[in-house]
Design a protein around this motif. Structure first.
Motif, mmCIF file in Angstrom:
data_model
loop_
_atom_site.group_PDB
_atom_site.id
_atom_site.type_symbol
_atom_site.label_atom_id
_atom_site.label_comp_id
_atom_site.label_asym_id
_atom_site.label_seq_id
_atom_site.Cartn_x
_atom_site.Cartn_y
_atom_site.Cartn_z
ATOM 1 N N LEU A 209 -5.466 -18.384 -11.991
ATOM 2 C CA LEU A 209 -4.131 -17.686 -11.685
ATOM 3 C C LEU A 209 -3.791 -16.598 -12.323
ATOM 4 O O LEU A 209 -3.214 -15.719 -11.830
ATOM 5 N N SER A 210 -4.075 -16.454 -13.733
ATOM 6 C CA SER A 210 -3.560 -15.356 -14.267
ATOM 7 C C SER A 210 -4.322 -14.227 -13.726
ATOM 8 O O SER A 210 -3.746 -13.088 -13.657
ATOM 9 N N LEU A 211 -5.508 -14.303 -13.433
ATOM 10 C CA LEU A 211 -6.259 -13.046 -12.844
ATOM 11 C C LEU A 211 -5.949 -12.831 -11.458
ATOM 12 O O LEU A 211 -5.752 -11.635 -10.988
ATOM 13 N N LEU A 212 -5.386 -13.682 -10.695
ATOM 14 C CA LEU A 212 -4.924 -13.515 -9.278
ATOM 15 C C LEU A 212 -3.371 -12.720 -9.512
ATOM 16 O O LEU A 212 -3.027 -11.940 -8.878
ATOM 17 N N ARG A 213 -2.812 -13.216 -10.596
ATOM 18 C CA ARG A 213 -1.547 -12.667 -10.896
ATOM 19 C C ARG A 213 -1.432 -11.081 -11.161
ATOM 20 O O ARG A 213 -0.894 -10.186 -10.859
ATOM 21 N N PHE A 214 -2.538 -10.882 -11.921
ATOM 22 C CA PHE A 214 -2.977 -9.555 -12.395
ATOM 23 C C PHE A 214 -3.491 -8.586 -11.285
ATOM 24 O O PHE A 214 -3.132 -7.558 -11.040
ATOM 25 N N GLY A 215 -4.222 -9.104 -10.514
ATOM 26 C CA GLY A 215 -4.615 -8.279 -9.513
ATOM 27 C C GLY A 215 -3.663 -8.057 -8.470
ATOM 28 O O GLY A 215 -3.258 -6.975 -7.940
ATOM 29 N N GLY A 216 -2.584 -9.067 -8.212
ATOM 30 C CA GLY A 216 -1.716 -8.834 -7.453
ATOM 31 C C GLY A 216 -0.572 -7.758 -7.902
ATOM 32 O O GLY A 216 0.106 -6.870 -7.128
ATOM 33 N N GLY A 217 -0.455 -7.599 -9.399
ATOM 34 C CA GLY A 217 0.174 -6.670 -9.877
ATOM 35 C C GLY A 217 -0.154 -5.467 -9.860
ATOM 36 O O GLY A 217 0.372 -4.283 -9.351
ATOM 37 N N PHE A 218 -1.566 -5.084 -9.837
ATOM 38 C CA PHE A 218 -2.416 -4.149 -9.817
ATOM 39 C C PHE A 218 -2.422 -3.679 -8.289
ATOM 40 O O PHE A 218 -2.142 -2.273 -8.163
ATOM 41 N N ALA A 219 -2.476 -4.366 -7.173
ATOM 42 C CA ALA A 219 -2.168 -4.146 -6.065
ATOM 43 C C ALA A 219 -0.699 -3.418 -5.474
ATOM 44 O O ALA A 219 -0.517 -2.465 -4.849
ATOM 45 N N LEU A 220 0.213 -4.111 -6.205
ATOM 46 C CA LEU A 220 1.688 -3.586 -6.184
ATOM 47 C C LEU A 220 1.992 -2.155 -6.660
ATOM 48 O O LEU A 220 2.394 -1.440 -5.950
ATOM 49 N N PHE B 174 13.946 0.179 1.951
ATOM 50 C CA PHE B 174 13.753 -1.350 1.637
ATOM 51 C C PHE B 174 12.588 -1.418 2.466
ATOM 52 O O PHE B 174 12.165 -2.717 2.471
ATOM 53 N N ALA B 175 11.772 -0.452 2.945
ATOM 54 C CA ALA B 175 10.697 -0.869 3.654
ATOM 55 C C ALA B 175 9.539 -1.423 2.586
ATOM 56 O O ALA B 175 8.685 -2.381 3.213
ATOM 57 N N PHE B 176 9.427 -1.030 1.467
ATOM 58 C CA PHE B 176 8.650 -1.631 0.628
ATOM 59 C C PHE B 176 8.915 -2.954 0.362
ATOM 60 O O PHE B 176 7.790 -3.880 0.309
ATOM 61 N N THR B 177 10.010 -3.341 0.117
ATOM 62 C CA THR B 177 10.417 -4.636 -0.382
ATOM 63 C C THR B 177 10.321 -5.559 0.633
ATOM 64 O O THR B 177 10.080 -6.898 0.935
ATOM 65 N N ASP B 178 10.570 -5.158 1.974
ATOM 66 C CA ASP B 178 10.303 -6.117 3.235
ATOM 67 C C ASP B 178 8.989 -6.155 3.436
ATOM 68 O O ASP B 178 8.687 -7.342 3.795
ATOM 69 N N LYS B 179 8.137 -5.334 3.135
ATOM 70 C CA LYS B 179 6.713 -5.645 3.530
ATOM 71 C C LYS B 179 5.940 -6.544 2.444
ATOM 72 O O LYS B 179 5.042 -7.510 2.471
ATOM 73 N N PHE B 180 6.224 -6.399 0.966
ATOM 74 C CA PHE B 180 5.625 -6.799 0.109
ATOM 75 C C PHE B 180 6.583 -7.417 -0.896
ATOM 76 O O PHE B 180 6.493 -7.699 -2.240
ATOM 77 N N GLY B 181 7.771 -8.020 -0.361
ATOM 78 C CA GLY B 181 8.503 -8.820 -1.153
ATOM 79 C C GLY B 181 7.795 -10.415 -1.847
ATOM 80 O O GLY B 181 8.175 -10.332 -2.935
ATOM 81 N N TRP B 182 6.993 -10.756 -1.256
ATOM 82 C CA TRP B 182 6.261 -11.928 -1.579
ATOM 83 C C TRP B 182 5.448 -11.564 -2.905
ATOM 84 O O TRP B 182 5.206 -12.428 -3.738
ATOM 85 N N LEU B 183 4.874 -10.289 -2.795
ATOM 86 C CA LEU B 183 4.133 -10.012 -3.982
ATOM 87 C C LEU B 183 4.991 -9.554 -5.172
ATOM 88 O O LEU B 183 4.568 -9.791 -6.291
ATOM 89 N N ILE B 184 6.051 -8.869 -5.014
ATOM 90 C CA ILE B 184 6.924 -8.633 -5.964
ATOM 91 C C ILE B 184 7.411 -9.746 -6.687
ATOM 92 O O ILE B 184 7.521 -9.899 -7.881
ATOM 93 N N THR B 185 7.766 -11.076 -5.828
ATOM 94 C CA THR B 185 8.248 -12.038 -6.417
ATOM 95 C C THR B 185 7.147 -12.656 -7.377
ATOM 96 O O THR B 185 7.307 -13.350 -8.347
ATOM 97 N N MET B 186 5.841 -12.853 -6.739
ATOM 98 C CA MET B 186 4.647 -13.296 -7.634
ATOM 99 C C MET B 186 4.265 -12.746 -8.912
ATOM 100 O O MET B 186 4.128 -13.077 -10.026
ATOM 101 N N ALA B 187 4.431 -11.302 -8.675
ATOM 102 C CA ALA B 187 3.960 -10.459 -10.189
ATOM 103 C C ALA B 187 5.108 -10.347 -11.032
ATOM 104 O O ALA B 187 5.197 -10.453 -12.083
#
Length: 65
Positions: A24-35, A52-65
């Motif tokens: 899970l820590s590797l997934l979180r790091f990968g998601g942060g890097f992709a962000l 807000f196009a970025f937050t509309d599209k990647f809001g789930w990733l911002i919340t995860m990272a």
């Protein structure tokens, strides 16, 4: 990863829970890097004035990272 190592040490060598923590820590790091990469690449392409196009599209990733 430090806390996963602590769990490993406290679990007397049982690897399932620490492995899941490391995964899970590797997934979180990968998601942060992709962000970071996506935010760096999408900045010049937002000419439509929609800030807000970025937050509309990647809001789930911002919340995860």
């Amino acid at each position: 990863s430090f806390f996963a190592y602590r769990i490993y040490r406290l679990s007397n060598g049982y690897l399932f829970v620490p492995f899941m923590c490391w995964l899970l820590s590797l997934l979180r790091f990968g998601g942060g890097f992709a962000l970071v990469v996506e935010s760096y690449l999408s900045v010049p392409h937002q000419d439509d004035g929609h800030a807000f196009a970025f937050t509309d599209k990647f809001g789930w990733l911002i919340t995860m990272a």
